[in-house]
Motif scaffolding. Structure first.
Motif, PDB file in Angstrom:
ATOM      1  N   VAL A  51       0.872  -1.219   0.150  1.00 50.68           N
ATOM      2  CA  VAL A  51      -0.639  -0.140  -0.157  1.00 50.68           C
ATOM      3  C   VAL A  51       1.208   1.251   0.394  1.00 50.68           C
ATOM      4  N   ALA A  52       0.505   2.000  -1.102  1.00 44.99           N
ATOM      5  CA  ALA A  52       1.524   2.980  -1.058  1.00 44.99           C
ATOM      6  C   ALA A  52       1.329   4.083   0.023  1.00 44.99           C
ATOM      7  N   LYS A  53       0.642   4.535   0.917  1.00 44.89           N
ATOM      8  CA  LYS A  53       1.333   5.264   1.935  1.00 44.89           C
ATOM      9  C   LYS A  53       1.673   4.956   3.677  1.00 44.89           C
ATOM     10  N   LYS A  54       1.603   3.782   3.462  1.00 47.89           N
ATOM     11  CA  LYS A  54       2.114   1.964   3.872  1.00 47.89           C
ATOM     12  C   LYS A  54       3.593   2.586   3.503  1.00 47.89           C
ATOM     13  N   ARG A  55       3.587   2.496   2.757  1.00 52.19           N
ATOM     14  CA  ARG A  55       5.117   2.362   2.246  1.00 52.19           C
ATOM     15  C   ARG A  55       6.499   3.173   2.906  1.00 52.19           C
ATOM     16  N   GLU A  56       4.925   4.058   2.379  1.00 58.71           N
ATOM     17  CA  GLU A  56       5.750   5.348   2.315  1.00 58.71           C
ATOM     18  C   GLU A  56       6.372   6.012   4.143  1.00 58.71           C
ATOM     19  N   ILE A  57       5.116   6.136   4.586  1.00 59.83           N
ATOM     20  CA  ILE A  57       5.661   5.736   6.287  1.00 59.83           C
ATOM     21  C   ILE A  57       6.583   4.956   6.541  1.00 59.83           C
ATOM     22  N   MET A  58       6.506   3.552   6.178  1.00 62.63           N
ATOM     23  CA  MET A  58       7.164   2.338   6.533  1.00 62.63           C
ATOM     24  C   MET A  58       9.105   3.273   5.980  1.00 62.63           C
ATOM     25  N   LEU A  59       8.876   4.091   4.850  1.00 63.16           N
ATOM     26  CA  LEU A  59       9.950   4.025   4.476  1.00 63.16           C
ATOM     27  C   LEU A  59      10.391   5.401   5.182  1.00 63.16           C
ATOM     28  N   ARG A  60       9.740   6.480   5.173  1.00 63.13           N
ATOM     29  CA  ARG A  60       9.692   7.615   6.020  1.00 63.13           C
ATOM     30  C   ARG A  60      10.299   7.433   7.897  1.00 63.13           C
ATOM     31  N   GLU A  61      10.212   6.297   8.160  1.00 63.74           N
ATOM     32  CA  GLU A  61      10.457   5.595   9.421  1.00 63.74           C
ATOM     33  C   GLU A  61      12.106   5.212   9.478  1.00 63.74           C
ATOM     34  N   LEU A  62      12.293   4.607   9.017  1.00 60.66           N
ATOM     35  CA  LEU A  62      13.412   3.790   8.108  1.00 60.66           C
ATOM     36  C   LEU A  62      14.795   5.158   7.583  1.00 60.66           C
ATOM     37  N   ALA A  63      14.719   5.697   6.899  1.00 62.82           N
ATOM     38  CA  ALA A  63      14.677   6.800   6.680  1.00 62.82           C
ATOM     39  C   ALA A  63      15.703   7.410   8.584  1.00 62.82           C
ATOM     40  N   GLN A  64      14.937   7.735   8.864  1.00 61.73           N
ATOM     41  CA  GLN A  64      15.352   7.764  10.948  1.00 61.73           C
ATOM     42  C   GLN A  64      16.155   7.534  11.462  1.00 61.73           C
ATOM     43  N   ILE A  65      15.477   5.881  11.064  1.00 61.38           N
ATOM     44  CA  ILE A  65      16.657   4.983  11.919  1.00 61.38           C
ATOM     45  C   ILE A  65      17.740   4.997  11.216  1.00 61.38           C
ATOM     46  N   THR A  66      17.830   4.350   9.614  1.00 61.01           N
ATOM     47  CA  THR A  66      18.899   5.034   9.308  1.00 61.01           C
ATOM     48  C   THR A  66      19.706   5.965   8.459  1.00 61.01           C
ATOM     49  N   SER A  67      18.963   6.347   6.645  1.00 59.64           N
ATOM     50  CA  SER A  67      19.471   7.704   6.605  1.00 59.64           C
ATOM     51  C   SER A  67      18.577   7.616   5.406  1.00 59.64           C
ATOM     52  N   ILE A  68      18.464   8.846   4.311  1.00 60.88           N
ATOM     53  CA  ILE A  68      17.408   8.679   3.081  1.00 60.88           C
ATOM     54  C   ILE A  68      18.037   7.876   2.149  1.00 60.88           C
ATOM     55  N   SER A  69      19.262   7.962   2.646  1.00 61.48           N
ATOM     56  CA  SER A  69      19.380   6.834   1.126  1.00 61.48           C
ATOM     57  C   SER A  69      19.588   5.443   1.847  1.00 61.48           C
ATOM     58  N   THR A  70      19.509   4.744   2.645  1.00 67.56           N
ATOM     59  CA  THR A  70      18.898   3.724   2.631  1.00 67.56           C
ATOM     60  C   THR A  70      17.301   3.356   2.916  1.00 67.56           C
ATOM     61  N   ALA A  71      16.813   3.949   2.886  1.00 68.67           N
ATOM     62  CA  ALA A  71      15.500   4.297   2.784  1.00 68.67           C
ATOM     63  C   ALA A  71      15.526   4.096   1.489  1.00 68.67           C
ATOM     64  N   LYS A  72      16.134   4.760   0.669  1.00 67.85           N
ATOM     65  CA  LYS A  72      16.200   4.607  -0.560  1.00 67.85           C
ATOM     66  C   LYS A  72      15.598   3.861  -1.285  1.00 67.85           C
ATOM     67  N   LYS A  73      17.180   3.231  -0.936  1.00 66.12           N
ATOM     68  CA  LYS A  73      17.881   2.108  -1.709  1.00 66.12           C
ATOM     69  C   LYS A  73      16.866   0.765  -0.999  1.00 66.12           C
ATOM     70  N   ALA A  74      16.369   0.533   0.189  1.00 62.07           N
ATOM     71  CA  ALA A  74      15.234  -0.327   0.522  1.00 62.07           C
ATOM     72  C   ALA A  74      13.918   0.108  -0.295  1.00 62.07           C
ATOM     73  N   ASN A  75      13.576   0.829  -0.615  1.00 62.71           N
ATOM     74  CA  ASN A  75      12.381   1.143  -1.627  1.00 62.71           C
ATOM     75  C   ASN A  75      12.498   0.286  -3.284  1.00 62.71           C
ATOM     76  N   VAL A  76      13.837   0.924  -3.163  1.00 65.80           N
ATOM     77  CA  VAL A  76      14.192   0.452  -4.967  1.00 65.80           C
ATOM     78  C   VAL A  76      14.678  -0.902  -5.315  1.00 65.80           C
TER      79      VAL A  76
END
Length: 93
Positions: A51-76
């Motif tokens: 679900v796009a909105k839930k994925r966006e939330i997940m990636l935002r939280e992951l970026a806080q835990i790791t980095s924006i770059s890592t969150a983007k990598k996880a999404n890719v």
């Protein structure tokens, strides 16, 4: 729904080695620490990456835990895996 449950279960069973392997297979690198942080997040949260909105939330939280770059990598990585298995139709807006 059944396929989504299988994929979510598989996400919870991933190892650092799996994430490192997949990242290299799909043409980018993550560090062992980044893989560990991603796995910790996946295992501690009820995620729904379809679900796009839930994925966006997940990636935002992951970026806080790791980095924006890592969150983007996880999404890719997630999107590449979904596409490589022909499961694009499971993604929801």
């Amino acid at each position: 729904m059944f396929i989504k449950q299988i994929i979510n279960k598989r996400l919870k069973q991933l190892t650092e080695e799996d994430l490192l392997y997949y990242s290299k297979q799909y043409g980018f690198n993550i560090t062992q620490q980044e893989a560990s942080d991603i796995l910790m997040y996946i295992q501690q949260h009820d995620i729904n990456p379809f679900v796009a909105k839930k994925r966006e939330i997940m990636l935002r939280e992951l970026a806080q835990i790791t980095s924006i770059s890592t969150a983007k990598k996880a999404n890719v990585l997630f999107m590449e895996l979904i596409q490589s298995y022909g499961l694009d139709h499971l993604l929801e807006d």
